[in-house]
Design an enzyme around this catalytic site. Structure first.
Site, short mmCIF file in Angstrom:
data_model
loop_
_atom_site.label_atom_id
_atom_site.label_comp_id
_atom_site.label_asym_id
_atom_site.label_seq_id
_atom_site.Cartn_x
_atom_site.Cartn_y
_atom_site.Cartn_z
N GLY A 167 0.88 -1.17 0.00
CA GLY A 167 0.00 0.00 0.00
C GLY A 167 0.91 1.21 0.00
O GLY A 167 1.86 1.26 -0.76
N GLU A 168 0.64 2.11 0.90
CA GLU A 168 1.45 3.32 1.00
C GLU A 168 2.01 3.37 2.42
O GLU A 168 1.27 3.55 3.38
CB GLU A 168 0.55 4.52 0.69
CG GLU A 168 1.19 5.86 0.83
CD GLU A 168 2.45 6.02 -0.01
OE1 GLU A 168 2.44 5.63 -1.19
OE2 GLU A 168 3.46 6.49 0.54
N SER A 169 3.33 3.18 2.53
CA SER A 169 3.91 3.04 3.87
C SER A 169 3.71 4.29 4.73
O SER A 169 3.49 4.18 5.94
CB SER A 169 5.40 2.69 3.77
OG SER A 169 6.08 3.64 2.98
N CYS A 211 6.12 -5.36 0.43
CA CYS A 211 6.26 -4.04 -0.20
C CYS A 211 6.20 -2.90 0.83
O CYS A 211 7.15 -2.73 1.59
CB CYS A 211 5.22 -3.90 -1.31
SG CYS A 211 5.70 -2.70 -2.54
N ARG A 226 13.14 3.25 -0.94
CA ARG A 226 11.72 3.37 -1.30
C ARG A 226 11.59 3.67 -2.79
O ARG A 226 12.40 4.40 -3.34
CB ARG A 226 11.11 4.56 -0.56
CG ARG A 226 10.41 4.20 0.68
CD ARG A 226 9.66 5.40 1.21
NE ARG A 226 8.28 5.42 0.72
CZ ARG A 226 7.42 6.37 1.05
NH1 ARG A 226 7.78 7.38 1.81
NH2 ARG A 226 6.18 6.32 0.59
N ILE A 277 5.34 -3.37 -7.59
CA ILE A 277 4.55 -2.15 -7.85
C ILE A 277 5.17 -1.02 -7.04
O ILE A 277 5.09 -1.02 -5.81
CB ILE A 277 3.08 -2.34 -7.44
CG1 ILE A 277 2.47 -3.54 -8.17
CG2 ILE A 277 2.27 -1.07 -7.71
CD1 ILE A 277 1.10 -3.94 -7.67
N ARG A 278 5.79 -0.08 -7.71
CA ARG A 278 6.50 1.01 -7.02
C ARG A 278 7.23 0.46 -5.79
O ARG A 278 7.13 0.96 -4.68
CB ARG A 278 5.52 2.13 -6.62
CG ARG A 278 4.90 2.83 -7.81
CD ARG A 278 3.96 3.95 -7.41
NE ARG A 278 2.82 3.47 -6.64
CZ ARG A 278 2.63 3.66 -5.35
NH1 ARG A 278 3.49 4.35 -4.65
NH2 ARG A 278 1.56 3.19 -4.76
N HIS A 316 4.66 -8.69 -4.45
CA HIS A 316 3.29 -8.95 -3.97
C HIS A 316 2.81 -10.35 -4.33
O HIS A 316 2.07 -10.49 -5.32
CB HIS A 316 2.33 -7.96 -4.63
CG HIS A 316 2.44 -6.56 -4.18
ND1 HIS A 316 1.65 -6.03 -3.19
CD2 HIS A 316 3.24 -5.56 -4.60
CE1 HIS A 316 1.95 -4.76 -3.01
NE2 HIS A 316 2.92 -4.44 -3.85
N GLU A 329 0.45 -11.91 -3.08
CA GLU A 329 -1.01 -11.95 -2.94
C GLU A 329 -1.72 -11.53 -4.23
O GLU A 329 -2.93 -11.70 -4.35
CB GLU A 329 -1.46 -11.09 -1.74
CG GLU A 329 -1.48 -9.59 -1.95
CD GLU A 329 -0.10 -8.93 -1.93
OE1 GLU A 329 0.92 -9.64 -1.87
OE2 GLU A 329 -0.06 -7.69 -1.99
N1 GLN Z 1 5.75 2.90 -2.90
C1 GLN Z 1 5.06 2.48 -1.73
C2 GLN Z 1 5.70 3.08 -0.47
O1 GLN Z 1 6.76 3.65 -0.56
C3 GLN Z 1 5.02 0.96 -1.64
C4 GLN Z 1 4.28 0.40 -2.81
C5 GLN Z 1 3.55 -0.88 -2.56
O2 GLN Z 1 3.34 -1.31 -1.41
N2 GLN Z 1 3.09 -1.49 -3.62
O3 GLN Z 1 5.13 2.99 0.55
#
Ligand code: GLN
Length: 187
Positions: free
Chosen positions: A46-48, A78, A105, A133-134, A169, A171
């Site tokens: 997600g977004e840390s 992630c 990151r 993913i990113r 990921h 999942e």
């Molecule tokens: N780019 C996100 C972060 O820095 C991590 C991306 C992800 O969990 N798919 O939190």
């Protein structure tokens, strides 16, 4: 056995579905009390920054840190990996410094840095579909950290005692083997 899935933000439902396919009970962890009822925890992607803030807002961070340092098996995928890292080389924020790794990151760039590749993971036979993913990658590990996978020269999976982290990921695939690997860490 009940596996908790931190459900403050991010890809948590996908983990529930995989565990269902493995006949494992899971609960969504949304507050401090939920932490009392689990034998292991997955911190999803997600977004840390958001997940870290929400852990503070819901007063969960210190209880969670304590449980993990006392041995609760935990797997960060992630963003989850970023939340557990001792150091983030391109961010001042440190969330729960529990695994002795330094992460970068968005290590592959932003949206364009999303890709899938089949690579080998130590302890899992046959290559595994890794969805990035990113994603972050690990640029340094401490001596007690076991490196589990390297892709194009970058560490993307590692383990230290009860803590497992992956840049990718599992999942989001229908491959159950990484979840099965995590389940072997729960006793
Ligand atoms: N780019 C996100 C972060 O820095 C991590 C991306 C992800 O969990 N798919 O939190």
């Amino acid at each position: 056995m009940i596996v908790g899935i931190l459900a403050l933000q991010g890809a948590f439902i996908e983990h529930v579905n995989i565990l269902k396919n493995l006949n494992i009970n899971s609960i969504l962890v949304k507050n401090k009390e939920d932490l009392e009822n689990i034998n292991a925890l997955i911190i999803p992607g997600g977004e840390s920054t958001s997940i870290g803030k929400l852990l503070d807002v819901f007063h969960m961070k210190s209880s969670l840190e304590k449980k993990i340092s006392q041995g609760l098996p935990v797997w960060g995928t992630c963003a989850g990996m970023i939340l557990l890292a001792k150091k983030i080389s391109n961010d001042e924020r440190i969330h729960m410094p529990l695994i002795d790794i330094t992460v970068v990151r968005n290590g592959y760039g932003r949206q364009l840095g999303s890709f899938c590749i089949y690579e080998k993971i130590k302890g899992i036979n046959k290559p595994f579909p890794m969805v990035f993913i990113r994603a972050p990658y690990i640029e340094q590990v401490g001596k007690n950290v076991e490196v589990l996978a390297i892709v194009n020269g970058k560490i993307v999976a590692a383990k230290q005692n009860n803590i497992l982290v992956t840049s990718f990921h599992p999942e989001l695939t229908d491959d159950l083997r990484m979840h099965q690997y995590f389940l072997t860490m729960i006793q």
